[in-house]
Design a protein around this motif. Sequence first.
Motif, PDB file in Angstrom:
ATOM      1  N   PHE A  62       0.851  -1.184   0.000  1.00 33.77           N
ATOM      2  CA  PHE A  62       0.000   0.000   0.000  1.00 33.77           C
ATOM      3  C   PHE A  62       0.889   1.236   0.000  1.00 33.77           C
ATOM      4  O   PHE A  62       1.386   1.652   1.042  1.00 33.77           O
ATOM      5  CB  PHE A  62      -0.933  -0.009   1.210  1.00 33.77           C
ATOM      6  CG  PHE A  62      -1.895  -1.157   1.200  1.00 33.77           C
ATOM      7  CD1 PHE A  62      -3.056  -1.100   0.451  1.00 33.77           C
ATOM      8  CD2 PHE A  62      -1.625  -2.314   1.920  1.00 33.77           C
ATOM      9  CE1 PHE A  62      -3.946  -2.166   0.419  1.00 33.77           C
ATOM     10  CE2 PHE A  62      -2.510  -3.379   1.912  1.00 33.77           C
ATOM     11  CZ  PHE A  62      -3.674  -3.314   1.145  1.00 33.77           C
ATOM     12  N   GLN A  63       1.094   1.800  -1.182  1.00 33.97           N
ATOM     13  CA  GLN A  63       1.996   2.935  -1.318  1.00 33.97           C
ATOM     14  C   GLN A  63       1.198   4.221  -1.486  1.00 33.97           C
ATOM     15  O   GLN A  63       0.261   4.294  -2.286  1.00 33.97           O
ATOM     16  CB  GLN A  63       2.944   2.724  -2.485  1.00 33.97           C
ATOM     17  CG  GLN A  63       3.828   1.495  -2.303  1.00 33.97           C
ATOM     18  CD  GLN A  63       5.048   1.503  -3.181  1.00 33.97           C
ATOM     19  OE1 GLN A  63       5.213   2.360  -4.051  1.00 33.97           O
ATOM     20  NE2 GLN A  63       5.930   0.545  -2.959  1.00 33.97           N
ATOM     21  N   ALA A 123       6.192  14.458  -1.302  1.00 29.41           N
ATOM     22  CA  ALA A 123       6.254  13.490  -0.205  1.00 29.41           C
ATOM     23  C   ALA A 123       5.291  13.925   0.884  1.00 29.41           C
ATOM     24  O   ALA A 123       5.079  15.126   1.096  1.00 29.41           O
ATOM     25  CB  ALA A 123       7.677  13.385   0.351  1.00 29.41           C
ATOM     26  N   SER A 124       4.702  12.950   1.571  1.00 29.41           N
ATOM     27  CA  SER A 124       3.755  13.240   2.651  1.00 29.41           C
ATOM     28  C   SER A 124       3.996  12.291   3.811  1.00 29.41           C
ATOM     29  O   SER A 124       4.454  11.165   3.625  1.00 29.41           O
ATOM     30  CB  SER A 124       2.313  13.078   2.171  1.00 29.41           C
ATOM     31  OG  SER A 124       2.009  13.960   1.110  1.00 29.41           O
ATOM     32  N   THR A 125       3.647  12.733   5.017  1.00 30.62           N
ATOM     33  CA  THR A 125       3.783  11.887   6.199  1.00 30.62           C
ATOM     34  C   THR A 125       2.745  12.299   7.229  1.00 30.62           C
ATOM     35  O   THR A 125       2.418  13.478   7.364  1.00 30.62           O
ATOM     36  CB  THR A 125       5.199  11.988   6.807  1.00 30.62           C
ATOM     37  OG1 THR A 125       5.279  11.143   7.946  1.00 30.62           O
ATOM     38  CG2 THR A 125       5.545  13.403   7.222  1.00 30.62           C
ATOM     39  N   GLY A 126       2.185  11.315   7.924  1.00 33.26           N
ATOM     40  CA  GLY A 126       1.176  11.613   8.931  1.00 33.26           C
ATOM     41  C   GLY A 126       0.135  10.519   8.998  1.00 33.26           C
ATOM     42  O   GLY A 126       0.432   9.337   8.783  1.00 33.26           O
ATOM     43  N   SER A 239       6.289   1.644   6.831  1.00 38.57           N
ATOM     44  CA  SER A 239       5.289   2.631   6.467  1.00 38.57           C
ATOM     45  C   SER A 239       4.849   2.537   5.011  1.00 38.57           C
ATOM     46  O   SER A 239       5.502   1.912   4.177  1.00 38.57           O
ATOM     47  CB  SER A 239       5.844   4.039   6.734  1.00 38.57           C
ATOM     48  OG  SER A 239       4.988   5.036   6.224  1.00 38.57           O
ATOM     49  N   THR A 240       3.742   3.214   4.713  1.00 38.95           N
ATOM     50  CA  THR A 240       3.223   3.313   3.346  1.00 38.95           C
ATOM     51  C   THR A 240       3.861   4.467   2.578  1.00 38.95           C
ATOM     52  O   THR A 240       3.626   4.619   1.380  1.00 38.95           O
ATOM     53  CB  THR A 240       1.708   3.567   3.392  1.00 38.95           C
ATOM     54  OG1 THR A 240       1.460   4.746   4.186  1.00 38.95           O
ATOM     55  CG2 THR A 240       0.979   2.383   3.997  1.00 38.95           C
ATOM     56  N   ASN A 241       4.640   5.304   3.249  1.00 38.27           N
ATOM     57  CA  ASN A 241       5.095   6.563   2.657  1.00 38.27           C
ATOM     58  C   ASN A 241       6.598   6.721   2.554  1.00 38.27           C
ATOM     59  O   ASN A 241       7.084   7.771   2.129  1.00 38.27           O
ATOM     60  CB  ASN A 241       4.542   7.736   3.482  1.00 38.27           C
ATOM     61  CG  ASN A 241       3.063   7.929   3.315  1.00 38.27           C
ATOM     62  OD1 ASN A 241       2.280   7.035   3.618  1.00 38.27           O
ATOM     63  ND2 ASN A 241       2.664   9.080   2.817  1.00 38.27           N
TER      64      ASN A 241
END
Length: 414
Positions: A62-63, A123-126, A239-241
Amino acid sequence: MGKNAVEELPYTIVPDGSVTTPAGFRAGGLHCGLKKTTRFDLGAIVCEVPATAAAVYTTNVFQAAPLQVTRDSISQEGKLQAVLVNSGNANACTGKQGEEDAYRMRSTLAQRLGIAEHYVAVASTGVIGELLKMDRVLKGVESLPAKLTDQNSGADDFCQAILTTDLVKKECCVQVRVDGKIVTIAGAAKGSGMIHPNMATMLAFMTTDAEIERESLQRLLGQTTDVTFNMITVDGDTSTNDMLVAMASGLAGNNKLHEGHPDWPAFAAAFRRVCEHLAQAIARDGEGATKLIEVNVAGAATEEGARAIAKTVIGSSLVKSAVFGADANWGRIIAAVGRSGVPVDPETVDIRIGDIVMLEQSRPIPFDEEAALEYLKGQTVVIHVDLHMGQGEATAWGCDLTYDYVRINAAYRT
């Protein structure tokens, strides 16, 4: 050539350096409203020229949508001129809307900078599974170019903008001579929880002013990731990210670097130093962590086997809990070695915690419990495992498992 040079090393650490220290780079950050607090949550690194680019990504099935956008950007020319990052929302498992939002982030920054869309990575994170508040994001993107600077203040704002549960920013900068020119390599990263690399469980961004062949940069990035970011763990979750992006402006004035260049070994060592520092910083800043744990495995039949054993030990919840409690329980270490899936001679294993020998040739050695207790109370705990089977060696980094890890993650969304 910088400060605090170490004579035996081919590079010099720049203690006050940042991702804006390499020639051609600016950075900045701001608060756009994705986080409930006023902490920065949107940042960018921008190069004044299209930079040679390379990247590695999570292997999680799951990317997140930003990974697709970044892959698309780099695939077109192998160059980037900007990286746009938000924290507070992962934009993962958000379907077609999430994908469209990531592309809108790319196009909006490209328009504001006056560059081609495929020169922008995202790029995203959270939090996973929530749509971005795009009105806030796009307003922030519109304001971001005015915040960019080549000073350390811009790099610091960027570092703050990419943090989630991190307690501290993570950055490193070194310099090395290539063809007589000073080449600078720098990096910034975020990561504290959901850390168990199968690539690099975090977001990390590297800048350099080296002139380098793209294929060589991509190979170096992959090889270095294997022995640095892929050797850390906090909690066993990938992680997915996760994304690691490197940009090379080529403004240092050196001849183009590649594996056959006489200064390649020095450049590669400097590149690894930046990655290793960032990886250790992520492990040290694990959610709720009080100690950095380092596991050194020697005497394995292969390097791959040594890596697998080191990662199994560093990832053991029982080992991590014992370190938190300052309990010199070497039985948990030997158990982790034995379940790593790597063939091991059960009669030849040595174990040390710090300098305290606890096992020789798989036989217990009496040791000073008080001395072990004092050592384990320190901020860094080093575990040595020698298998006496071959020349394979590896090092992994992690952290202790504390009550606060559960507290932080029990209320992550709230």
